[in-house]
Design a protein around this motif. Structure first.
Motif, PDB file in Angstrom:
ATOM      1  N   LEU A  27       0.827  -1.215   0.000  1.00  0.00           N
ATOM      2  CA  LEU A  27       0.000   0.000   0.000  1.00  0.00           C
ATOM      3  C   LEU A  27       0.856   1.257   0.000  1.00  0.00           C
ATOM      4  N   THR A  79       2.292   2.202  -3.308  1.00  0.00           N
ATOM      5  CA  THR A  79       1.348   2.677  -4.329  1.00  0.00           C
ATOM      6  C   THR A  79       0.553   3.901  -3.877  1.00  0.00           C
ATOM      7  N   HIS A  80       0.861   4.416  -2.699  1.00  0.00           N
ATOM      8  CA  HIS A  80       0.167   5.598  -2.182  1.00  0.00           C
ATOM      9  C   HIS A  80       1.219   6.632  -1.759  1.00  0.00           C
ATOM     10  N   HIS A  92       0.686   8.852   1.474  1.00  0.00           N
ATOM     11  CA  HIS A  92       0.809   8.105   2.724  1.00  0.00           C
ATOM     12  C   HIS A  92       2.264   7.702   2.983  1.00  0.00           C
ATOM     13  N   ARG A 128     -10.756   2.221   0.504  1.00  0.00           N
ATOM     14  CA  ARG A 128      -9.558   3.037   0.324  1.00  0.00           C
ATOM     15  C   ARG A 128      -8.637   2.888   1.525  1.00  0.00           C
ATOM     16  N   THR A 157      -3.707   1.004  -6.574  1.00  0.00           N
ATOM     17  CA  THR A 157      -3.503   2.396  -6.918  1.00  0.00           C
ATOM     18  C   THR A 157      -4.305   3.268  -5.976  1.00  0.00           C
ATOM     19  N   HIS A 158      -3.799   4.470  -5.741  1.00  0.00           N
ATOM     20  CA  HIS A 158      -4.520   5.394  -4.866  1.00  0.00           C
ATOM     21  C   HIS A 158      -5.634   6.110  -5.614  1.00  0.00           C
ATOM     22  N   ARG A 159      -5.724   5.894  -6.907  1.00  0.00           N
ATOM     23  CA  ARG A 159      -6.724   6.605  -7.721  1.00  0.00           C
ATOM     24  C   ARG A 159      -8.051   5.860  -7.830  1.00  0.00           C
TER      25      ARG A 159
END
Length: 479
Positions: free
Chosen positions: A291, A294-295, A298, A384, A442-444
């Motif tokens: 996570l 990919t973020h 964060h 999310r 992905t964060h999107r």
């Protein structure tokens, strides 16, 4: 609220609880129970886990639970579980009732646990009830410092975690680390922290435990293997006894003498559960690293927190760990998104009341923790990465969000597990870049319901030190 003296009522009849239809039970068996049994309840079967992940069981489970709730309402639905009639808890308040209820009524020693642990460790806490459970729980709580944010041996444990994590961060990490490579490090961490430094290289102990857990997946169905399982357990216990006889004072076994114990405690039998819990910690760590890779937002916040904690208190220190609440929250939310233990099982020992209905004692109860943690009809952050919900207390107050269980049955080593996980993740955030392959995150977009660690590759590259520039020579005319 549960009660042993509620009004009489049969489950699914005479004003009792709703009962799932034959079609609903079939669908539940296919999308809920079967995937877990195929990939292994106690020990992961990698090939099966890879196959199951392709079917996206997380999404299908969510759809099945929603369908049952739409058709039958809030109350628990009586379904056919793996060992008989089972109350499937679909409402968050009902989940709180079960998890906050006394273990004398909502007992944890279900058929699955008793039969599974018969091959591994029949005297384990999770397969105990009544006086035995009370004695064993007191011992576990004392050794694991349950309820304390920082274990008394935290300083040493953080150094061990740092050392083991750093062994992964060499040049080969740029090509990508597999989940199995991280697991091997966690097994070594467990041997060093639980059994002592003398057990650091005892991979045979871990192999024997893995063999027993693989047999536990069958829950006693392979009776012809009983004798072999007993011999394997005896060999494992003999190896374990070496470390108990001359206990390392910097290990959990070194705390056995000061912990409360009685004739039913079976202290040597509690270690198996701790190693199993370490597998849960490993899963949460792998998910957290994926996570964070990919973020970017964060990752930046977590890396900045680690850098500031190191600057103020030094790396791998207790004070530094306490200054990393955001990293800890990232781990908690990773465990929420893909619950390492998707189902919390109980059995009732007395009648239980569910609003206007009453269920008789002797019923199995299933709290689908993975469903409640991703219930987007109730949670606006369901799909999310939301560590801020643990920082502000939103997730902590929600008993239906319970990656490590809650109440009297909460894992005694939850705080210790989070300490080990935080120390491990922090090591990856010290001066390095993360990348991930093999999973679609992905964060999107909303995060997937299923996390397939069998194809995962975690890439790590240390930050390059800026090259030193040599000033050009000064012409003689300018000297």
């Amino acid at each position: 609220m549960s009660t042993a003296n509620g009004a009489r009522g049969g489950a699914g009849g005479d004003g009792g609880l709703p009962v799932a239809s034959a079609g609903e039970n079939l669908r539940l068996a296919l999308v809920y129970f079967l995937p877990d049994h195929l990939k292994g309840v106690f020990h992961c079967r990698p090939r099966m886990a890879r196959l199951v992940a392709r079917l996206d069981p997380g999404r299908r489970r969510l759809e099945a639970m929603r369908g049952l709730r739409r058709r039958h309402g809030r109350g628990p639905v009586v379904v056919h579980g793996t060992c008989g009639p089972t109350l499937l808890v679909l409402d968050a308040e009902d989940a709180r009732q079960v998890l906050s209820g006394p273990v004398d009524v909502y007992a944890v020693d279900t058929w699955e646990k008793v039969n599974g642990f018969a091959a591994v460790q029949p005297d384990a806490l999770v397969a105990s009830h009544g006086r035995q459970r009370t004695a064993r729980r007191a011992f576990n709580d004392a050794v694991l410092d349950a309820g304390c944010d920082v274990h008394r041996l935290a300083g040493h444990f953080l150094r061990v975690v740092g050392e083991e994590a750093r062994t992964l961060l060499g040049p080969e990490a740029e090509a990508g680390l597999t989940a199995d490579m991280v697991r091997e490090r966690f097994e070594r961490i467990g041997r060093r922290c639980f059994l002592g430094e003398a057990a650091a290289d005892d991979t045979e102990f871990s192999r024997l435990l893995g063999e027993l857990l693989a047999e536990a997946n069958w829950m006693g169905a392979r009776r012809w293997r009983t004798g072999r399982a007993r011999r394997t357990r005896r060999t494992m216990m003999q190896r374990q006894s070496r470390y108990l006889c001359d206990a390392d004072p910097r290990s959990l076994t070194g705390l056995f003498r000061s912990a409360p114990r009685g004739p039913e405690t079976a202290p040597e039998s509690q270690l198996t559960q701790w190693f199993m819990a370490l597998a849960v910690v490993h899963s949460a760590v792998v998910q957290t690293l994926a996570l964070l890779a990919t973020h970017p937002e964060h990752h930046g916040r977590a890396a900045a927190e680690v850098a500031e904690a190191d600057r103020q208190h030094g790396p791998r220190t207790v004070a530094g760990f306490q200054a990393m609440p955001y990293v800890r929250a990232c781990i908690q939310d990773a465990a929420r998104l893909w619950a390492p233990v998707p189902s919390l099982l109980r059995r009732t020992t007395a009648e239980t009341r569910w609003r206007a209905a009453v269920a008789p004692g002797g019923m199995n109860v299933l709290v689908p923790a993975a469903f409640h943690a991703r219930d987007d009809e109730r949670l606006d952050y369901a799909h999310r990465f939301a560590p801020e919900k643990w920082m502000d207390g939103t997730a902590e107050r929600d008993w239906a969000v319970s990656p490590f269980s809650r109440g009297e049955a909460r894992c005694s080593g939850m705080e210790l597990g989070l300490l080990l996980a935080t120390g491990f993740v922090a090591e990856f955030l010290r001066g390095g870049e993360l990348a991930v392959a093999g999973v679609r995150l992905t964060h999107r977009k909303p995060l997937p319901h299923t996390f397939d660690a069998t194809r995962l590759r975690i890439g790590y590259r240390a930050h390059r030190a800026p090259a030193r520039t040599v000033p050009p020579p000064v012409p003689e005319s300018d000297r």
